[in-house]
Design an enzyme around this catalytic site. Structure first.
Site, mmCIF file in Angstrom:
data_model
loop_
_atom_site.group_PDB
_atom_site.id
_atom_site.type_symbol
_atom_site.label_atom_id
_atom_site.label_comp_id
_atom_site.label_asym_id
_atom_site.label_seq_id
_atom_site.Cartn_x
_atom_site.Cartn_y
_atom_site.Cartn_z
ATOM 1 N N HIS A 10 -11.896 6.769 -19.568
ATOM 2 C CA HIS A 10 -11.297 5.878 -18.584
ATOM 3 C C HIS A 10 -11.723 6.568 -17.259
ATOM 4 O O HIS A 10 -12.163 7.652 -16.903
ATOM 5 C CB HIS A 10 -9.720 6.093 -18.858
ATOM 6 C CG HIS A 10 -8.902 5.453 -17.932
ATOM 7 N ND1 HIS A 10 -8.667 4.179 -17.940
ATOM 8 C CD2 HIS A 10 -8.114 5.855 -16.986
ATOM 9 C CE1 HIS A 10 -7.967 3.649 -16.788
ATOM 10 N NE2 HIS A 10 -7.739 4.680 -16.473
ATOM 11 N N PRO A 11 -11.924 5.695 -16.226
ATOM 12 C CA PRO A 11 -11.735 4.236 -16.309
ATOM 13 C C PRO A 11 -13.385 3.642 -16.350
ATOM 14 O O PRO A 11 -13.951 3.750 -15.509
ATOM 15 C CB PRO A 11 -11.015 3.856 -15.115
ATOM 16 C CG PRO A 11 -11.454 4.822 -14.035
ATOM 17 C CD PRO A 11 -11.899 6.129 -14.873
#
Ligand code: FAD
Ligand code: NDP
Length: 630
Positions: free
Chosen positions: A605-606
């Site tokens: 992430h991200p």
């Protein structure tokens, strides 16, 4: 053959430590694996009697190895060779001395076969190869492109005497280039560099303002624009002549490196055009028309392909991908004819440089790819400034006084362009190779060579890469097939090249990568009721601040079968860095990926790739694919 042991002969004398050690190791292996190995010692009481047996000019044992240079240079004990009979006279192959024997034992013990039981095995025809063949080379490779060079170097590393011929016939427009083939000179490398340049240019215009970057403005300039949300397009220019020159210089460096690498691996390089005269001989002609004959036990044809020309009147006024990357002058207003990889990629980077670009589409974009993804690329390219002229082909090209080209289309419309780029497919470069004379068959539709396990109908002539029929025309495919073939021919391997589930990326302004089946192919193969599609539309974080980007959604879809384990049949991704995203999924697909394994994988992430491992919306649910996200 199962149950028939390989017979290995070892000779030496009792007081030689190297002989005693090698014999001990071989005997242990033969004891452990009696069905695979039999060892026959030929032991002499002292060094003098051993050397007289080995070296004596009148019938010394080395005379048996008429052409094997390594065998004829080996003068010390142990002397090890393969021969099926116990007397050791009917020599199959020379193994070497002490070090070679221990290396062979290590290989014999290697668990490679055991850990790859499911890999395809290449069941090739016997090509009659013997080490004492008497030809100039063990292997001659015709074509020094991605596949040919990889195979030539690998074969040489495995001890073969190898030559590689590469000769570039100028394009109809007169463009020519150096060693390395299509990929490095007129394909992947210049294309990707222009593409990257064009993406950078686009980023400067579209993204940098939102990140507070002001080009050419002194620090501390007014922030009024960004506060109001109205961001100016920084005035930028991507200069064709500069980027072209830098890319071409880089390529020239690569051409030089390739020559050096061939030399380092002891592959003899000839800048000559080859043509078969018989199945063990080629005629090689240099730039000045001087001709010579080269013989080899085995040949590998890796001559790739060349762009197909347009078939309409005035077709000679169009250039191709063989010319565009080296154009001295900026192509200007351009028509790209064709709607697959090459046309769309070229249209994309030319438009990204700020040029006026039109694509003439005969039928659909990116035939063979997932329709939904192909259409998303089309939509994005329209936003990117590319114009599409649908359901047309050029029916006439005409040079006008201004030096431009007037194009008459099949729908009766006409328009003037500075450059017309034909990208309507490629043909294998086999028509003047003399293949008919040696019984190598080609497919009349595309001139590609027909073969199985990279072996043609003439058993000592092999083919890899773009020239081999029914294989993907991609650089890594050519390289991998070349490496595997060389290992089978000269390294004793059996593993076949696996052409299934090869990842690919289309480097259009929004990139697209995939592995496995498209949705259409999955439906055709398994039936609509037996598959499910998980998908999501999303905005890549790096585009989320940009006022001019956010409406361009990226997209991913995973197609699975409806078996209990939900096997993954295809993965598709339209968005930034598509090639980088897809490569790892390709590895998983080779292991047999299920939806559970995919969604059990914790995301990073991200990132955009995270979207693939967190897919939950099915198409059949009818839910909005744009829902969700953190
Ligand atoms: P080639 O690389 O074409 O090499 C063949 C060589 O043989 C050439 O140098 C030729 O001059 C020489 N030759 C021909 N005839 C003779 C003869 N009679 N005697 C001696 N030499 C001869 N693939 C990707 O994976 N990713 C990409 O991004 C990508 N982009 C591409 C972009 C474009 C514009 C193009 C055209 C192709 C692209 N490809 C891409 C495809 C890739 O370039 C090819 O699949 C790859 O180069 C094939 O390698 P090869 O060894 O089979 O043949
Ligand atoms: P393709 O054979 O993939 O596509 C040819 C395109 O031209 C199709 O859109 C076809 O339309 C169209 N066409 C064919 N004939 C005509 C005609 N007479 N008039 C108008 N349009 C026509 O060829 P490409 O040259 O794009 O690519 C060749 C190969 O090179 C690819 O298959 C790929 O493997 C490799 N490559 C890979 C790249 C990558 O990995 N990123 C990049 C570039 C190339 P229709 O659909 O109607 O038949």
């Amino acid at each position: 053959m199962a149950g028939v042991p390989k017979v290995l002969h070892i000779s030496g004398y009792q007081s030689c430590g190297f002989y005693v050690r090698a014999l001990g190791v071989l005997r242990s292996l033969a004891l452990l694996f009696p069905t695979r190995l039999k060892v026959v010692p030929h032991e002499f009481s002292d060094r003098a009697s051993f050397r007289s047996w080995l070296l004596d000019d009148d019938g010394g044992f080395r005379n048996t190895f008429t052409r094997d240079i390594r065998a004829r240079e080996q003068v010390t004990a142990p002397f090890v060779w393969f021969a099926p009979s116990d007397d050791g006279h009917d020599v199959e192959d020379f193994l070497g001395g002490h070090d070679d024997t221990l290396a062979w034992c290590r290989e014999f013990m290697s668990p490679r076969d055991e850990i790859k039981p499911n890999y395809p095995v290449a069941d090739m025809m016997d090509d009659g190869y013997t080490k004492d063949h008497g030809y100039d080379y063990d292997l001659v490779v015709i074509g020094g492109g991605s596949g040919g060079m990889a195979a030539a170097k690998e074969a040489a590393v495995l001890g073969a005497k190898v030559a590689c011929l590469d000769f570039v016939k100028p394009s109809p427009a007169g463009t020519t280039w150096g060693l390395g083939g299509t990929c490095v000179n007129v394909g992947c490398i210049p294309k990707k560099l222009f593409h990257i340049g064009s993406l950078l240019h686009e980023s400067v215009r579209k993204d940098t303002p939102s990140f507070g970057i002001r080009l050419g403005e002194p620090n501390g300039a007014s922030a009024t624009d960004e506060l109001s949300g109205i961001v100016p397009d920084p005035s930028t220019q991507m200069r064709w002549e500069l980027v072209r020159e830098n890319i071409q210089n880089y390529i020239r460096g690569l051409n030089f490196k390739y020559r050096v690498r061939l030399r380092e691996k002891e592959v003899t390089y000839f800048n000559k055009l080859a043509k078969f005269t018989d199945k063990h001989t080629i005629e090689a002609v240099d730039k000045k028309g001087r001709s010579s004959l080269i013989t080899a036990a085995r040949f590998l044809v890796a001559v790739g392909g060349r762009p197909s020309p347009l078939s309409c009147e005035g077709a000679e006024h169009a250039i191709s991908s063989d010319d565009v990357f080296a154009m001295e002058k900026c192509p200007g207003k351009t028509l790209c004819v064709g709607a697959s990889y090459i046309s769309l990629e070229c249209a994309g980077f030319l438009a990204g440089m700020g040029l006026d670009v039109t694509v003439a589409v005969r039928s659909i974009l990116l035939r063979g790819f997932d329709r939904e993804c192909a259409d998303k690329i089309g939509d994005y390219m329209v936003d990117h400034g590319v114009r599409f002229k649908r359901d047309v082909i050029p029916s006439k090209l005409e040079k006008i006084e201004t030096g431009q080209t007037k194009v008459l289309f099949s729908d009766g419309t006409e328009e003037v362009y500075d450059t017309v780029l034909a990208a309507v497919g490629r043909m294998a470069d086999t028509d003047k190779l003399g293949l008919e004379s040696v019984g190598v068959e080609t497919n009349p539709k595309n001139r590609r060579i027909i073969g199985k396990f990279e072996q043609t109908h003439c058993p000592n002539i092999y083919a890899i890469g773009d020239v081999l029929d029914k294989t993907p025309e991609l650089t890594p495919v050519a390289i991998q097939a070349g490496l595997y073939l060389a290992r089978r021919l000269f390294g004793g391997d059996k593993e076949a090249m696996d052409y299934q589930n090869v990842c690919t990326t289309v480097f259009t302004p929004i990139e697209y990568a995939c592995v496995g089946l498209s949705e259409e192919d999955a439906v055709a193969k398994y039936g609509q009721n037996n598959i499910e599609v998980y998908h999501r539309e999303f905005v890549p974080l790096e585009w989320s601040l940009s006022m001019s980007r956010s409406h361009n959604a990226a997209y991913t879809k995973v197609i699975v079968d409806k078996s209990p384990q939900e096997n993954v049949l295809g993965i598709h991704y339209v968005g930034p860095n598509a090639g980088e995203v897809m490569q790892g999924y390709g590895t998983s697909m080779k292991q047999g990926l299920t939806l559970k394994t995919l969604t059990d994988t914790v995301g990073i992430h991200p990132t955009s790739s995270e979207e693939i491992v967190t897919l939950s919306i099915t198409k059949s649910s009818g839910e909005d694919a744009a829902a969700g996200g953190c």
